[in-house]
Design an enzyme around this catalytic site. Structure first.
Site, mmCIF file in Angstrom:
data_model
loop_
_atom_site.group_PDB
_atom_site.id
_atom_site.type_symbol
_atom_site.label_atom_id
_atom_site.label_comp_id
_atom_site.label_asym_id
_atom_site.label_seq_id
_atom_site.Cartn_x
_atom_site.Cartn_y
_atom_site.Cartn_z
ATOM 1 N N GLY A 282 -6.662 -2.726 11.521
ATOM 2 C CA GLY A 282 -5.198 -2.579 12.606
ATOM 3 C C GLY A 282 -4.495 -3.594 12.924
ATOM 4 C CB CYS B 277 19.627 8.974 -5.031
ATOM 5 S SG CYS B 277 20.262 8.826 -6.126
ATOM 6 C CD GLU B 278 15.732 9.764 -0.169
ATOM 7 O OE1 GLU B 278 16.633 9.662 1.656
ATOM 8 O OE2 GLU B 278 15.086 10.031 -0.297
HETATM 9 N N1 LLP Z 1 -9.480 1.575 8.050
HETATM 10 C C1 LLP Z 1 -8.931 1.983 8.033
HETATM 11 C C2 LLP Z 1 -9.874 3.173 7.797
HETATM 12 C C3 LLP Z 1 -8.102 2.394 7.564
HETATM 13 O O1 LLP Z 1 -7.466 3.657 7.686
HETATM 14 C C4 LLP Z 1 -6.618 1.379 7.600
HETATM 15 C C5 LLP Z 1 -5.313 1.391 7.770
HETATM 16 C C6 LLP Z 1 -7.227 -0.212 7.520
HETATM 17 C C7 LLP Z 1 -8.883 -0.116 7.926
HETATM 18 C C8 LLP Z 1 -6.411 -1.530 7.920
HETATM 19 O O2 LLP Z 1 -5.278 -1.545 8.210
HETATM 20 P P1 LLP Z 1 -4.459 -2.471 8.661
HETATM 21 O O3 LLP Z 1 -5.556 -4.174 8.794
HETATM 22 O O4 LLP Z 1 -3.928 -3.257 7.620
HETATM 23 O O5 LLP Z 1 -3.553 -2.288 9.343
HETATM 24 N N2 LLP Z 1 1.668 2.950 5.706
HETATM 25 C C9 LLP Z 1 1.378 1.991 7.039
HETATM 26 C C10 LLP Z 1 -0.330 1.671 7.470
HETATM 27 C C11 LLP Z 1 -1.446 2.646 6.910
HETATM 28 C C12 LLP Z 1 -3.298 2.312 7.434
HETATM 29 C C13 LLP Z 1 -3.836 3.127 7.362
HETATM 30 N N3 LLP Z 1 -4.990 2.760 7.203
HETATM 31 C C14 LLP Z 1 1.837 0.769 7.121
HETATM 32 O O6 LLP Z 1 2.453 0.569 5.736
HETATM 33 O O7 LLP Z 1 1.598 0.125 7.708
#
Ligand code: LLP
Length: 445
Positions: free
Chosen positions: A260, A372-373
């Site tokens: 995150g 198409c949106e």
């Molecule tokens: N660990 C777990 C259990 C997770 O579910 C995630 C992300 C991460 C680590 C890594 O998170 P990061 O460091 O990349 O923020 N599609 C969304 C992000 C969804 C993240 C889901 N889980 C976007 O495009 O912002």
């Protein structure tokens, strides 16, 4: 050639340093190179849309995480972007992998990635996910619901127990958008500490001889631009570990804080360095362990975006420029099928024209996709030259995370290729999806 990070260019730079890879340099004539390769040349050679990944940037960011937390396990969240080269880079940089499906797991296994460095996640793991994980011998499986405990235990062949962690919900609200916040009560992930579900799961696992509980996991959300929520999470989870020790007489050896960690999307967005997160997390851990009289658990972190976002640049070609309703729209040859993030989370990007110098003044332009949106907008109101025209190439930095991995087959436009750049050379990592790929799946005649 001049470094984008330091040099003022002949026209305002819409994307300042932090959103470009460190190797990005502006060349005379309006070009930009990344990893020593001209973006204009890449657009010509591989076509557009295309995604460029700076290998050195990915490796440097992975290494920065390892330096920031030398005693911790750093596990790359594969969902941010995965391909076989990426698996190799993570292996070589000494990271583990966080996967959340049999598919991601199989891809890692196809490169011989050490299974004991893999963590399997998922709020709804299918029987196929679990069987694949057990067959390949993944290090840890993170339990996210009570009902998967017995199901998993029943599949463990034995005699050795499968190591598991419990994903706990600390009740902390953090993250850049409502849809990517996972630490608060009342959403689908994790087991609540406050409501007692986490403790029930711990008790059940302890009653399963085929499962070995090694620790607790929590993932607060994504785009968390301050270390502070992590320090709160550390205290809550350590307090819960102390309760487990008091009630069940076991001291859990591992704490996985999830990912995150923020990446800058726009110049000036806060994105603390791994070292800044690392210091605060370490301090919080030392304090909490002293407060609850627990030995320090081994820490794991799971950065995804923080490793790949800044390493990626998306390239598009302008197909049309239109002025309507007092606004200017530049429509490009990609869109929400290769980047659904603006439509899903209101994510914002900067855009820069590359490949020719423009002396024309800049004006606010909305870069829209070809789908198409009306919601297929890649970047609202970015500064682009007034003489922008069909054929011009646009580069979108900070495109390395969750774009290629979330790309879809919408409108059968075909998912774009991914090209790695390093040391002045480019190499195709993933080819463009071809019409034949679609036909190959369409087997219903
Ligand atoms: N660990 C777990 C259990 C997770 O579910 C995630 C992300 C991460 C680590 C890594 O998170 P990061 O460091 O990349 O923020 N599609 C969304 C992000 C969804 C993240 C889901 N889980 C976007 O495009 O912002």
């Amino acid at each position: 050639m001049t470094a984008l990070s330091t040099t003022p260019l002949s026209f305002p730079v819409p994307a300042a340093p932090s959103v470009w890879p460190a190797s990005a340099v502006a060349a005379p004539g309006g070009d930009v190179s990344v990893g020593g390769v001209s973006l204009t040349e890449l657009a010509g050679r591989y076509g557009t849309p295309a995604y460029v990944v700076d290998e050195a940037e990915v490796r440097a960011r992975a290494a920065a995480w390892r330096r920031a937390l030398p005693d911790a396990e750093v596990v790359y969240a594969a969902k941010a972007f995965l391909c076989r080269a990426m698996v190799d880079w993570m292996e070589e940089e000494g990271l583990g992998l966080d996967v959340c499906s049999a598919g991601e797991l199989e891809l890692a296994a196809s490169r011989g990635f050490p299974a004991d460095r893999i963590v399997l996640h998922g709020n709804a793991k299918s029987p196929h996910d679990l069987r694949t994980a057990l067959r390949l011998g993944v290090g840890r499986i993170v339990i996210d619901s009570e009902c998967e405990i017995a199901r998993l235990a029943a599949h463990v062949p034995g005699p050795e127990a499968q190591q598991v962690m419990v994903r706990v919900l600390p009740g902390i609200e953090a993250g850049g958008h409502r849809k990517i916040r996972t630490g608060a009560e009342g959403q689908k992930f994790g087991l609540s500490i406050a409501e007692g579900d986490a403790e029930d799961a711990v008790a059940r696992i302890l009653g399963q001889p085929r499962l070995e509980l090694t620790g607790l996991h929590t993932h607060l959300g994504s785009q968390i631009a301050s270390p502070e929520p992590y320090t709160r999470a550390v205290r809550r989870v350590i307090a819960f570990m102390a309760r487990i020790r008091d009630r069940y007489g076991i001291t859990l050896p591992e704490l996985d804080l999830g990912g995150g960690f923020a990446a800058a999307q726009l110049p000036g967005d806060p994105a603390p360095a791994p070292a800044a997160y690392g210091r605060r997390i370490n301090d919080a851990l030392v304090r909490a362990c002293a407060e609850f009289d627990l030995p320090r658990p081994r820490l794991t972190v799971e950065p995804g975006r923080s490793i790949v976002a800044a390493a990626g640049v998306a390239l598009y070609r302008v197909l049309s420029v239109k002025r309507t309703g007092g606004r200017v729209f530049a429509a490009v040859d990609g869109g929400m099928s290769d980047n659904p993030r603006p439509a899903l989370y209101g994510a914002r990007y900067t855009v820069r024209m590359v490949g020719r110098s423009a002396d024309a003044p800049m004006r606010a332009t909305s870069v829209v996709g070809r789908h198409c949106e009306a919601g297929d907008v890649l970047a609202e109101s970015v500064e682009l030259p007034e003489d922008l025209r069909p054929g011009d190439v646009l580069a979108v930095p900070a495109s390395g995370a969750y774009q290629v991995s979330m790309a879809s087959g919408y409108n059968l436009t075909g998912r774009p290729p991914v090209v790695a750049v390093a040391g002045g050379r480019s190499r195709l990592l993933m080819r463009r999806e071809a019409f034949e790929d679609h036909l190959g799946r369409d087997v219903g005649l």
